[in-house]
Design a protein around this motif. Sequence first.
Motif, PDB file in Angstrom:
ATOM      1  N   THR A 136       0.802  -1.228   0.000  1.00  0.00           N
ATOM      2  CA  THR A 136       0.000   0.000   0.000  1.00  0.00           C
ATOM      3  C   THR A 136       0.835   1.279   0.000  1.00  0.00           C
ATOM      4  OG1 THR A 136      -0.140  -0.129   2.415  1.00  0.00           O
ATOM      5  CG2 THR A 136      -1.958  -1.080   1.142  1.00  0.00           C
ATOM      6  N   THR A 137       2.105   1.172   0.385  1.00  0.00           N
ATOM      7  CA  THR A 137       2.948   2.377   0.439  1.00  0.00           C
ATOM      8  C   THR A 137       4.163   2.299  -0.470  1.00  0.00           C
ATOM      9  OG1 THR A 137       4.366   1.563   2.239  1.00  0.00           O
ATOM     10  CG2 THR A 137       2.308   2.683   2.858  1.00  0.00           C
ATOM     11  N   GLY A 138       4.592   1.083  -0.823  1.00  0.00           N
ATOM     12  CA  GLY A 138       5.785   0.913  -1.647  1.00  0.00           C
ATOM     13  C   GLY A 138       7.079   0.996  -0.866  1.00  0.00           C
ATOM     14  N   HIS A 139       6.985   1.094   0.455  1.00  0.00           N
ATOM     15  CA  HIS A 139       8.184   1.205   1.280  1.00  0.00           C
ATOM     16  C   HIS A 139       8.589  -0.142   1.862  1.00  0.00           C
ATOM     17  CE1 HIS A 139       7.966   5.457   0.841  1.00  0.00           C
ATOM     18  NE2 HIS A 139       6.843   5.589   1.537  1.00  0.00           N
ATOM     19  N   GLU A 140       9.880  -0.284   2.134  1.00  0.00           N
ATOM     20  CA  GLU A 140      10.391  -1.481   2.802  1.00  0.00           C
ATOM     21  C   GLU A 140       9.761  -1.568   4.189  1.00  0.00           C
ATOM     22  OE1 GLU A 140      12.440  -3.861   5.409  1.00  0.00           O
ATOM     23  OE2 GLU A 140      12.751  -1.682   5.549  1.00  0.00           O
ATOM     24  N   LEU A 141       9.439  -2.788   4.611  1.00  0.00           N
ATOM     25  CA  LEU A 141       8.623  -3.001   5.804  1.00  0.00           C
ATOM     26  C   LEU A 141       9.266  -2.481   7.096  1.00  0.00           C
ATOM     27  CD1 LEU A 141       6.128  -4.156   7.155  1.00  0.00           C
ATOM     28  CD2 LEU A 141       7.211  -6.413   7.104  1.00  0.00           C
ATOM     29  N   THR A 142      10.556  -2.727   7.291  1.00  0.00           N
ATOM     30  CA  THR A 142      11.216  -2.247   8.511  1.00  0.00           C
ATOM     31  C   THR A 142      11.147  -0.731   8.590  1.00  0.00           C
ATOM     32  OG1 THR A 142      12.740  -4.132   8.502  1.00  0.00           O
ATOM     33  CG2 THR A 142      13.386  -2.220   9.803  1.00  0.00           C
ATOM     34  N   MET A 143      11.433  -0.065   7.482  1.00  0.00           N
ATOM     35  CA  MET A 143      11.358   1.385   7.440  1.00  0.00           C
ATOM     36  C   MET A 143       9.918   1.858   7.633  1.00  0.00           C
ATOM     37  SD  MET A 143      13.915   3.480   7.191  1.00  0.00           S
ATOM     38  CE  MET A 143      13.139   4.864   6.355  1.00  0.00           C
ATOM     39  N   GLN A 144       8.981   1.126   7.058  1.00  0.00           N
ATOM     40  CA  GLN A 144       7.580   1.535   7.180  1.00  0.00           C
ATOM     41  C   GLN A 144       7.145   1.571   8.646  1.00  0.00           C
ATOM     42  OE1 GLN A 144       5.194   2.368   4.498  1.00  0.00           O
ATOM     43  NE2 GLN A 144       4.450   3.259   6.416  1.00  0.00           N
ATOM     44  N   GLN A 196      14.492   7.154  -0.197  1.00  0.00           N
ATOM     45  CA  GLN A 196      14.325   6.185  -1.275  1.00  0.00           C
ATOM     46  C   GLN A 196      15.443   5.141  -1.300  1.00  0.00           C
ATOM     47  OE1 GLN A 196      14.238   8.684  -4.821  1.00  0.00           O
ATOM     48  NE2 GLN A 196      16.349   8.114  -5.314  1.00  0.00           N
ATOM     49  N   GLN A 197      16.611   5.468  -0.724  1.00  0.00           N
ATOM     50  CA  GLN A 197      17.692   4.482  -0.739  1.00  0.00           C
ATOM     51  C   GLN A 197      17.350   3.266   0.120  1.00  0.00           C
ATOM     52  OE1 GLN A 197      21.278   5.379   1.955  1.00  0.00           O
ATOM     53  NE2 GLN A 197      20.453   7.450   1.655  1.00  0.00           N
ATOM     54  N   LEU A 198      16.444   3.441   1.093  1.00  0.00           N
ATOM     55  CA  LEU A 198      16.103   2.333   1.979  1.00  0.00           C
ATOM     56  C   LEU A 198      14.904   1.535   1.493  1.00  0.00           C
ATOM     57  CD1 LEU A 198      16.784   4.144   5.347  1.00  0.00           C
ATOM     58  CD2 LEU A 198      18.165   2.389   4.257  1.00  0.00           C
ATOM     59  N   ASP A 199      14.333   1.932   0.368  1.00  0.00           N
ATOM     60  CA  ASP A 199      13.301   1.116  -0.260  1.00  0.00           C
ATOM     61  C   ASP A 199      13.906   0.089  -1.215  1.00  0.00           C
ATOM     62  OD1 ASP A 199      11.135   2.264   1.022  1.00  0.00           O
ATOM     63  OD2 ASP A 199      10.887   3.829  -0.485  1.00  0.00           O
ATOM     64  N   LYS A 200      15.167   0.282  -1.566  1.00  0.00           N
ATOM     65  CA  LYS A 200      15.840  -0.624  -2.481  1.00  0.00           C
ATOM     66  C   LYS A 200      16.290  -1.892  -1.755  1.00  0.00           C
ATOM     67  CE  LYS A 200      17.584   3.311  -5.171  1.00  0.00           C
ATOM     68  NZ  LYS A 200      18.799   4.042  -5.616  1.00  0.00           N
ATOM     69  N   SER A 201      16.315  -2.987  -2.503  1.00  0.00           N
ATOM     70  CA  SER A 201      16.707  -4.267  -1.902  1.00  0.00           C
ATOM     71  C   SER A 201      18.219  -4.484  -1.922  1.00  0.00           C
ATOM     72  CB  SER A 201      16.025  -5.420  -2.639  1.00  0.00           C
ATOM     73  OG  SER A 201      16.401  -5.426  -4.022  1.00  0.00           O
ATOM     74  N   GLU A 202      18.949  -3.714  -2.754  1.00  0.00           N
ATOM     75  CA  GLU A 202      20.399  -3.889  -2.839  1.00  0.00           C
ATOM     76  C   GLU A 202      21.053  -3.594  -1.488  1.00  0.00           C
ATOM     77  OE1 GLU A 202      18.757  -3.131  -6.801  1.00  0.00           O
ATOM     78  OE2 GLU A 202      18.641  -2.028  -4.913  1.00  0.00           O
ATOM     79  N   GLY A 203      21.880  -4.531  -1.050  1.00  0.00           N
ATOM     80  CA  GLY A 203      22.630  -4.345   0.191  1.00  0.00           C
ATOM     81  C   GLY A 203      21.813  -4.550   1.451  1.00  0.00           C
ATOM     82  N   TYR A 204      20.592  -5.047   1.300  1.00  0.00           N
ATOM     83  CA  TYR A 204      19.715  -5.171   2.475  1.00  0.00           C
ATOM     84  C   TYR A 204      20.291  -6.133   3.514  1.00  0.00           C
ATOM     85  CZ  TYR A 204      15.693  -6.114   5.433  1.00  0.00           C
ATOM     86  OH  TYR A 204      14.871  -6.252   6.513  1.00  0.00           O
ATOM     87  N   GLY A 205      20.205  -5.734   4.760  1.00  0.00           N
ATOM     88  CA  GLY A 205      20.533  -6.585   5.898  1.00  0.00           C
ATOM     89  C   GLY A 205      19.603  -6.215   7.030  1.00  0.00           C
ATOM     90  N   GLN A 206      19.101  -7.199   7.748  1.00  0.00           N
ATOM     91  CA  GLN A 206      18.064  -6.910   8.735  1.00  0.00           C
ATOM     92  C   GLN A 206      18.549  -5.978   9.851  1.00  0.00           C
ATOM     93  OE1 GLN A 206      19.502  -9.791   8.169  1.00  0.00           O
ATOM     94  NE2 GLN A 206      19.670 -11.084   9.987  1.00  0.00           N
ATOM     95  N   ILE A 207      19.763  -6.201  10.348  1.00  0.00           N
ATOM     96  CA  ILE A 207      20.267  -5.345  11.411  1.00  0.00           C
ATOM     97  C   ILE A 207      20.633  -3.973  10.857  1.00  0.00           C
ATOM     98  CG2 ILE A 207      22.127  -5.028  13.094  1.00  0.00           C
ATOM     99  CD1 ILE A 207      22.195  -8.015  13.502  1.00  0.00           C
ATOM    100  N   LEU A 208      21.190  -3.948   9.638  1.00  0.00           N
ATOM    101  CA  LEU A 208      21.576  -2.683   9.010  1.00  0.00           C
ATOM    102  C   LEU A 208      20.360  -1.788   8.792  1.00  0.00           C
ATOM    103  CD1 LEU A 208      23.735  -0.904   7.682  1.00  0.00           C
ATOM    104  CD2 LEU A 208      23.345  -2.174   5.552  1.00  0.00           C
ATOM    105  N   TRP A 209      19.285  -2.357   8.234  1.00  0.00           N
ATOM    106  CA  TRP A 209      18.095  -1.555   7.959  1.00  0.00           C
ATOM    107  C   TRP A 209      17.419  -1.121   9.266  1.00  0.00           C
ATOM    108  CZ3 TRP A 209      20.202  -1.944   3.566  1.00  0.00           C
ATOM    109  CH2 TRP A 209      19.630  -1.406   2.411  1.00  0.00           C
ATOM    110  N   TYR A 210      17.389  -2.015  10.235  1.00  0.00           N
ATOM    111  CA  TYR A 210      16.821  -1.656  11.543  1.00  0.00           C
ATOM    112  C   TYR A 210      17.606  -0.494  12.151  1.00  0.00           C
ATOM    113  CZ  TYR A 210      15.549  -1.969  16.480  1.00  0.00           C
ATOM    114  OH  TYR A 210      15.140  -1.665  17.751  1.00  0.00           O
TER     115      TYR A 210
END
Length: 341
Positions: A136-144, A196-210
């Motif tokens: 519904t928002t297009g954002h990555e879930l952790t950031m959302q 917008q850089q945190l909506d991308k999947s490149e380089g994703y890591g759960q602790i990093l995004w958190y």
Amino acid sequence: MSSELENHAGFEATLIGFLYRQFTKPKPLPEGTDLTNQVAIITGSNTGLGFEACRQFLKLGLSHLIMAVRSQARGDEAANQLRSEFPTSNISVWTVEMESYDSIRAFADRCATLPRIDIVLLNAALMKMAHTTVPTTGHELTMQVNYYSTVLLAILLLPILKSRKAIDAQRPPVLSIVGSDLAYRVDIETKGPILQQLDKSEGYGQILWYSRSKLLLTFFVAKLAEFVDADDVLINMSNPGTIKGTGFFREFPTLAGKVVAVLHFLFARRVEVGATMYLDATIVQDKEGHGSFISDWAIKPYPLIWYGAEGKEFNERLWEETMQELNFVGASKIIEDMKAR
């Protein structure tokens, strides 16, 4: 923020700084602390730190607790445990889906029906193993959940809190947003668009995004407090530290989960200790802590990047991007109106 705090910001990002925080002894609440007649709202309150915070608030005589949860059934189950322990307290379970802007708006509208609000603790957060986009928002879930939705709820609650200060209240309503000291050690790209850089999947890591979501939240809370008079609403960010026994890392693979378990055994605080940080931030801290990062039962520095020119420019862009995202509810006007006396 004082120059003394800035001078200590670098230390907080070190391993020694982490260990120092983790082994700091809790400070007791002031003698005679009593929450009779007060009303508190706590998100993410059916498990872990949120649930323990509920228990500790109720032990202090809190008259009405609103447990804001995702699942009505799980919320009711948690509330029934507390009702058996505190039979004279009024405990309500209200649902809010932090992935949904509509749900957050409906929850804020429901909060506006309360005649009094003394404490709001925005504790709901998550850490996802895999990059997941909210349809519904297009954002990555952790950031959302950790950033966008938490910020939206905070903004919507501000005018409600300002108008719900009880005549007999000794202090203004308190809005404490839960942060993390992982913000001290995480990196983030400071050039170009931020969100917008945190909506991308490149380089994703759960602790990093958190960690990045909590860093952005730290910047936002500091900026938000500049627009809000501490006599209307006290705002701060509370950091419980690394806590064991919360189930927060339940999605980790088996091996990683075992490593986390060992580290928690060696260094983590118990849930009961971590929850006292929430009490300190919402009951003890006063106007001096408005807009501050509350950790280890004291006002602590923000991350080192926050103090420099690069951080200030980053903060302005983050604020503009966040307002652009949330202006569908008139976020900018709500905040501007908070400045009017």
